[in-house]
Scaffold this motif. Structure first.
Motif, PDB file in Angstrom:
ATOM      1  N   VAL A 101       0.830  -1.205   0.000  1.00 34.67           N
ATOM      2  CA  VAL A 101       0.000   0.000   0.000  1.00 34.67           C
ATOM      3  C   VAL A 101       0.863   1.254   0.000  1.00 34.67           C
ATOM      4  O   VAL A 101       0.620   2.207  -0.763  1.00 34.67           O
ATOM      5  CB  VAL A 101      -0.959  -0.006   1.213  1.00 34.67           C
ATOM      6  N   ILE A 102       1.885   1.293   0.858  1.00 37.74           N
ATOM      7  CA  ILE A 102       2.744   2.479   0.930  1.00 37.74           C
ATOM      8  C   ILE A 102       3.488   2.688  -0.384  1.00 37.74           C
ATOM      9  O   ILE A 102       3.624   3.822  -0.879  1.00 37.74           O
ATOM     10  CB  ILE A 102       3.714   2.371   2.115  1.00 37.74           C
ATOM     11  N   GLU A 103       3.970   1.616  -0.985  1.00 31.62           N
ATOM     12  CA  GLU A 103       4.658   1.751  -2.274  1.00 31.62           C
ATOM     13  C   GLU A 103       3.710   2.276  -3.346  1.00 31.62           C
ATOM     14  O   GLU A 103       4.089   3.105  -4.189  1.00 31.62           O
ATOM     15  CB  GLU A 103       5.251   0.411  -2.697  1.00 31.62           C
ATOM     16  N   ALA A 104       2.458   1.821  -3.326  1.00 30.24           N
ATOM     17  CA  ALA A 104       1.476   2.319  -4.296  1.00 30.24           C
ATOM     18  C   ALA A 104       1.204   3.801  -4.075  1.00 30.24           C
ATOM     19  O   ALA A 104       1.026   4.566  -5.036  1.00 30.24           O
ATOM     20  CB  ALA A 104       0.188   1.513  -4.193  1.00 30.24           C
ATOM     21  N   SER A 105       1.164   4.238  -2.809  1.00 27.04           N
ATOM     22  CA  SER A 105       0.990   5.653  -2.510  1.00 27.04           C
ATOM     23  C   SER A 105       2.122   6.463  -3.122  1.00 27.04           C
ATOM     24  O   SER A 105       1.892   7.503  -3.759  1.00 27.04           O
ATOM     25  CB  SER A 105       0.941   5.861  -0.997  1.00 27.04           C
ATOM     26  N   HIS A 106       3.332   5.994  -2.960  1.00 25.60           N
ATOM     27  CA  HIS A 106       4.486   6.717  -3.496  1.00 25.60           C
ATOM     28  C   HIS A 106       4.461   6.732  -5.024  1.00 25.60           C
ATOM     29  O   HIS A 106       4.814   7.744  -5.649  1.00 25.60           O
ATOM     30  CB  HIS A 106       5.779   6.084  -2.985  1.00 25.60           C
ATOM     31  N   ARG A 107       4.034   5.626  -5.629  1.00 22.54           N
ATOM     32  CA  ARG A 107       3.939   5.589  -7.094  1.00 22.54           C
ATOM     33  C   ARG A 107       2.937   6.617  -7.603  1.00 22.54           C
ATOM     34  O   ARG A 107       3.083   7.167  -8.700  1.00 22.54           O
ATOM     35  CB  ARG A 107       3.503   4.197  -7.571  1.00 22.54           C
ATOM     36  N   ALA A 108       1.912   6.861  -6.801  1.00 20.22           N
ATOM     37  CA  ALA A 108       0.882   7.828  -7.192  1.00 20.22           C
ATOM     38  C   ALA A 108       1.316   9.269  -6.944  1.00 20.22           C
ATOM     39  O   ALA A 108       0.545  10.196  -7.184  1.00 20.22           O
ATOM     40  CB  ALA A 108      -0.408   7.529  -6.427  1.00 20.22           C
ATOM     41  N   GLY A 109       2.552   9.448  -6.465  1.00 22.35           N
ATOM     42  CA  GLY A 109       3.044  10.785  -6.176  1.00 22.35           C
ATOM     43  C   GLY A 109       2.587  11.329  -4.842  1.00 22.35           C
ATOM     44  O   GLY A 109       2.685  12.536  -4.587  1.00 22.35           O
ATOM     45  N   LEU A 110       2.077  10.451  -3.999  1.00 22.22           N
ATOM     46  CA  LEU A 110       1.604  10.839  -2.671  1.00 22.22           C
ATOM     47  C   LEU A 110       2.629  10.407  -1.632  1.00 22.22           C
ATOM     48  O   LEU A 110       2.883   9.212  -1.455  1.00 22.22           O
ATOM     49  CB  LEU A 110       0.245  10.193  -2.378  1.00 22.22           C
ATOM     50  N   ARG A 111       3.213  11.363  -0.956  1.00 20.44           N
ATOM     51  CA  ARG A 111       4.181  11.039   0.090  1.00 20.44           C
ATOM     52  C   ARG A 111       3.457  10.409   1.275  1.00 20.44           C
ATOM     53  O   ARG A 111       2.235  10.517   1.427  1.00 20.44           O
ATOM     54  CB  ARG A 111       4.919  12.311   0.548  1.00 20.44           C
ATOM     55  N   SER A 112       4.212   9.761   2.145  1.00 19.47           N
ATOM     56  CA  SER A 112       3.629   9.143   3.337  1.00 19.47           C
ATOM     57  C   SER A 112       4.555   9.354   4.521  1.00 19.47           C
ATOM     58  O   SER A 112       5.744   9.629   4.360  1.00 19.47           O
ATOM     59  CB  SER A 112       3.405   7.642   3.127  1.00 19.47           C
ATOM     60  N   THR A 113       3.984   9.183   5.693  1.00 24.96           N
ATOM     61  CA  THR A 113       4.791   9.059   6.898  1.00 24.96           C
ATOM     62  C   THR A 113       5.052   7.577   7.142  1.00 24.96           C
ATOM     63  O   THR A 113       4.608   6.713   6.384  1.00 24.96           O
ATOM     64  CB  THR A 113       4.060   9.662   8.102  1.00 24.96           C
ATOM     65  N   SER A 114       5.766   7.258   8.197  1.00 26.77           N
ATOM     66  CA  SER A 114       5.911   5.875   8.647  1.00 26.77           C
ATOM     67  C   SER A 114       5.936   5.883  10.164  1.00 26.77           C
ATOM     68  O   SER A 114       6.394   6.852  10.775  1.00 26.77           O
ATOM     69  CB  SER A 114       7.189   5.228   8.092  1.00 26.77           C
ATOM     70  N   THR A 115       5.411   4.834  10.762  1.00 26.11           N
ATOM     71  CA  THR A 115       5.273   4.791  12.220  1.00 26.11           C
ATOM     72  C   THR A 115       5.746   3.450  12.763  1.00 26.11           C
ATOM     73  O   THR A 115       5.935   2.489  12.025  1.00 26.11           O
ATOM     74  CB  THR A 115       3.807   4.998  12.651  1.00 26.11           C
ATOM     75  N   GLN A 164      12.121   2.837   2.062  1.00 27.49           N
ATOM     76  CA  GLN A 164      12.501   4.217   1.768  1.00 27.49           C
ATOM     77  C   GLN A 164      13.620   4.276   0.735  1.00 27.49           C
ATOM     78  O   GLN A 164      13.625   5.158  -0.137  1.00 27.49           O
ATOM     79  CB  GLN A 164      12.923   4.935   3.050  1.00 27.49           C
ATOM     80  N   GLU A 165      14.536   3.361   0.814  1.00 27.66           N
ATOM     81  CA  GLU A 165      15.630   3.354  -0.159  1.00 27.66           C
ATOM     82  C   GLU A 165      15.127   3.025  -1.562  1.00 27.66           C
ATOM     83  O   GLU A 165      15.723   3.444  -2.559  1.00 27.66           O
ATOM     84  CB  GLU A 165      16.710   2.367   0.288  1.00 27.66           C
ATOM     85  N   ARG A 166      14.003   2.295  -1.654  1.00 26.18           N
ATOM     86  CA  ARG A 166      13.423   1.985  -2.964  1.00 26.18           C
ATOM     87  C   ARG A 166      12.632   3.156  -3.527  1.00 26.18           C
ATOM     88  O   ARG A 166      12.641   3.400  -4.740  1.00 26.18           O
ATOM     89  CB  ARG A 166      12.494   0.765  -2.868  1.00 26.18           C
ATOM     90  N   THR A 167      11.889   3.872  -2.656  1.00 22.80           N
ATOM     91  CA  THR A 167      10.941   4.863  -3.158  1.00 22.80           C
ATOM     92  C   THR A 167      11.275   6.303  -2.793  1.00 22.80           C
ATOM     93  O   THR A 167      10.902   7.226  -3.523  1.00 22.80           O
ATOM     94  CB  THR A 167       9.529   4.565  -2.623  1.00 22.80           C
ATOM     95  N   GLY A 168      11.900   6.527  -1.654  1.00 20.07           N
ATOM     96  CA  GLY A 168      12.181   7.880  -1.200  1.00 20.07           C
ATOM     97  C   GLY A 168      10.950   8.675  -0.843  1.00 20.07           C
ATOM     98  O   GLY A 168      11.008   9.907  -0.714  1.00 20.07           O
ATOM     99  N   GLY A 169       9.821   8.006  -0.622  1.00 19.97           N
ATOM    100  CA  GLY A 169       8.568   8.722  -0.439  1.00 19.97           C
ATOM    101  C   GLY A 169       8.165   9.004   0.992  1.00 19.97           C
ATOM    102  O   GLY A 169       7.111   9.610   1.236  1.00 19.97           O
TER     103      GLY A 169
END
Length: 732
Positions: A558-572, A595-600
């Motif tokens: 899900v987080i990777e898909a968010s980053h692909r869509a240009g939507l940054r995310s937090t992580s907890t 993070q190393e894969r997406t930088g998002g």
């Protein structure tokens, strides 16, 4: 569960209805039947009660010989062994016994107990009772300390003593505890008169009364006359004794029996910390006074904002080979491992030995940005060495300075939890409610728009939206709330919907892929994704605390898909509950590699577990993580992430603003948001508030000697607040 193994007693206390001077002994068959029933009910403790020195009676001796036991303690030991075999932890209270008998019992018990009752040797109530000699009882308690037995003692009020006598008894216990440190709790028990039970079995009366009270909530206690030798005990008297006990023994639990006073909630408010064992088969000493059920107690305490947490018969700080025999500890590790406090070495066996020598080199490698292995991270999380902890703090602070500078950022935002209806049932959550729960809610559009307007009026730049997993919502419902928010306040950044919610949207979408889900959410106004629902990214932990939660691979997807869509995310991460150090290490590996894969990922947010109003806290003995452990973990999180994630946040709603301010020295550069309305931590029992105004966050940064800045969700600086200077608007 209580086992009154023998009521035969050598003493003749005038207030006791438990004792008999006839031979009385439960048979092995009766013992096993009770233990099997207790095991089926998931009972954790077997309380073994007896009269004083039953073995003095020839009839009891004869029965013991028929059963093949040399003495009464040997029979108690057998009962305890049978309890341990069934996963029950024995706590014995056999009266005044010898040092040798205490040692024999120590091999098969988790804890033991003996009420000192009073240090007066001339009480009418104790006439004809040789085992109630104060010195004999105090000597037994001293021996228990010498043998390092976790021990429970206490006083009995209202049996002819004066208020000063009560203080003297507590002082005597405090002196022994100061020498040996073995008193885990003192019971402050008020005498309640009751009738004699000639020809009756108090255990049966107690069981019947308990079952009736737990089932109906109705108590039917007969009134017995007060004997002439008794002294009155008022509510104020008990409160005074509580205060004295806390002053004399601040590290000892203060127990009040909730079945002997209807005012027990007031006694909790006055400083009592424990309600004892809420025995499923009642109080065998006062059988017509049943304990309230855990549900009844929890419901009543909740009215006062107090949480009920379950413990074992042995307090957590004594769960150590120094205090408890290894095979008893093995039962705890097998059945109740979550009750074992974290002491740096983990509470279950590590897949490798923990090498504290790894900490120093690991800190240096982390500051250099090198990824750390699971053994290095585990050693860092597990270390309690003051020098090593300071080295981690300094390393994390240096890494923070290099990556984020000295500015302390915060965001002006508002939380809106549209609904708390949830079908997932996480054990760590106090927020989610079933659809039919009287506490369930769902905002209508008018209420939602009102809250959005309040956010705008407050000066918020971000709206954070998360809810439970509502069984009746479809994808359009989720899209609707984004559109309504944008219609009401198009300038707000919408930081919304956890990976659990988004995975649920996909599940109910009729076959849409995650990329399409995010495309629709983005078109409806979504600005970024909260990296919540992560808890600990180790499927073993997730299965233990929330088996219905999405697995690690899906969270990452899900987080990777968010980053692909240009939507940054937090992580907890949610830490400080039942996770082990090496499981946290796995969480950090997953986050860093993602993070190393997406930088998002914009920031990493450590969230310490709030146990008070949660199933996980109250049934697993999980206590709130200490401030010191919280800060150490924060430093390790920064070091573990290296240069992969620039921002590390301290959650003031979890750890408190003072601790969050201190965390600015432990690798933190961000204090999170103003929140305005925080429900999830509040309903778990957090006591740090639900809103902070910007001046409070700015002042916290300045107290740490650091400049502050209001930021956007994506870390653009909007206003700067230098130490000792005037605020400055950011230049576009």
């Amino acid at each position: 569960m209580t086992l009154s193994l023998s009521r035969t007693c050598v003493s003749h206390c005038k207030y006791c209805a438990f004792q008999t001077h006839q031979p009385h002994l439960h048979t092995p068959e009766e013992v096993l039947a009770l233990l099997d029933g207790a095991s089926r009910r998931s009972v954790k403790e077997l309380l073994v009660l007896t009269g004083d020195d039953p073995g003095h009676h020839p009839g009891v001796v004869a029965r013991l010989r028929e059963l093949g036991f040399d003495d009464f303690v040997a029979y108690v030991v057998w009962c305890c062994e049978q309890a341990l075999d069934r996963g029950l932890l024995p706590h014995t209270n056999l009266g005044a016994v010898t040092r040798e008998e205490l040692a024999r019992l120590r091999e098969v018990t988790a804890s033991q107990g003996l009420m000192v009752e009073s240090v007066r040797d001339d009480l009418v109530a104790h006439q004809g009772s040789p085992t109630k000699d104060p010195e004999l009882r105090l000597q037994t308690i001293r021996w228990a300390g010498e043998l390092r037995i976790p021990f429970t003692s206490g006083i009995l009020m209202g049996i002819g003593e004066t208020p000063s006598d009560r203080v003297d008894a507590l002082r005597a216990l405090a002196e022994i505890h100061a020498e040996h440190g073995h008193l885990q709790e003192v019971i402050l028990q008020n005498f309640v008169p009751h009738r004699k039970y000639y020809g009756e079995e108090p255990a049966e009366i107690a069981t019947d009364a308990a079952e009736r009270f737990w089932r109906t909530g109705l108590r039917d206690v007969p009134i017995a006359g007060v004997p002439a030798w008794a002294t009155p005990v008022t509510l104020d008297d008990i409160k005074s004794v509580i205060a004295t006990a806390r002053e004399l023994m601040p590290d000892v639990g203060i127990q009040v029996p909730p079945n002997l006073s209807e005012f027990w909630p007031e006694l909790v408010a006055a400083g009592a910390t424990d309600l004892g064992g809420l025995s499923a088969n009642g109080d065998h000493i006062s059988p017509e006074h049943p304990f309230p059920s855990p549900h009844q107690v929890r419901k009543r305490l909740a009215e006062d904002g107090v949480a009920l947490t379950e413990r074992l018969c042995v307090y957590g700080k004594y769960l150590d080979p120094e205090w408890v025999e290894q095979h008893v500890l093995d039962v705890v590790k097998t059945k109740y491992w979550s009750f074992i406090p974290r002491r740096g070495s983990g509470r279950t066996e590590a897949p490798f030995s923990i090498n504290n020598d790894l900490v120093g080199p690991a800190v240096s490698r982390a500051v250099a940005g090198e990824p750390l292995g699971v053994e290095e991270l585990t050693a860092m999380f597990a270390s309690t060495d003051a020098g090593a902890v300071e080295e981690m703090r300094a390393g994390a602070d240096a890494l923070r300075s290099e990556l984020a500078g000295d500015v302390v950022t915060f965001v002006v935002n508002r939380n809106i939890n549209v609904s708390n209806v949830c079908v997932v049932g996480c054990a760590f959550c106090g927020f989610g409610q079933g659809k039919r729960s009287p506490d369930a809610y769902q905002h209508d559009e008018e209420e939602f728009r009102s809250r959005v307007r309040q956010a705008v009026d407050y000066g918020a730049t971000e709206l954070c939206m998360q809810s439970g997993i509502h069984p009746d919502w479809d994808l359009d419902e989720y899209l609707k709330w984004l559109r309504v928010a944008k219609d009401e306040a198009p300038q707000l950044h919408l930081h919304a919907y956890s990976p659990m919610e988004i995975a649920h949207m996909q599940d109910i979408s009729g076959g849409l892929g995650l990329d399409e889900i995010f495309a629709r959410l983005r078109d409806a106004g979504l600005g970024s994704t909260p990296g919540t629902a992560a808890e600990v990214l180790h499927d073993g932990v997730r299965e233990r605390i929330s088996p219905n939660k999405l697995p690690v691979a899906r969270w990452v997807e899900v987080i990777e898909a968010s980053h692909r869509a240009g939507l940054r995310s937090t992580s907890t991460v949610m830490f400080g509950h039942i996770e082990e150090p090496w499981e946290l290490a796995e969480h950090l590996r997953v986050v860093r590699e993602l993070q190393e894969r997406t930088g998002g990922i914009t920031e990493f947010v450590p969230l310490s577990f709030i146990p008070f109003m949660t199933l996980l806290g109250r049934t697993h003995g999980v206590e709130e993580i200490s401030r010191e452990e919280n800060l150490k973990h924060t430093a390790v999180f920064r070091l573990a992430l290296g240069r992969s994630i620039r921002n590390v946040q301290a959650s003031w709603v979890k750890m408190g603003l003072d601790a969050a301010t201190e965390a600015l020295r432990w690798g933190v550069n961000d204090l999170g948001g103003t929140l305005m309305e925080e429900s999830i931590s509040r309903l778990a029992g957090s006591y740090h508030g639900v809103k902070l105004d910007p001046p409070e966050l700015i002042a916290a940064a300045h107290r740490a000697g650091r400049p502050a800045a209001e930021r956007s969700t994506l870390y653009d600086v909007l206003r700067s607040y230098p130490v000792g200077g005037a605020a400055r608007e950011a230049v576009a």
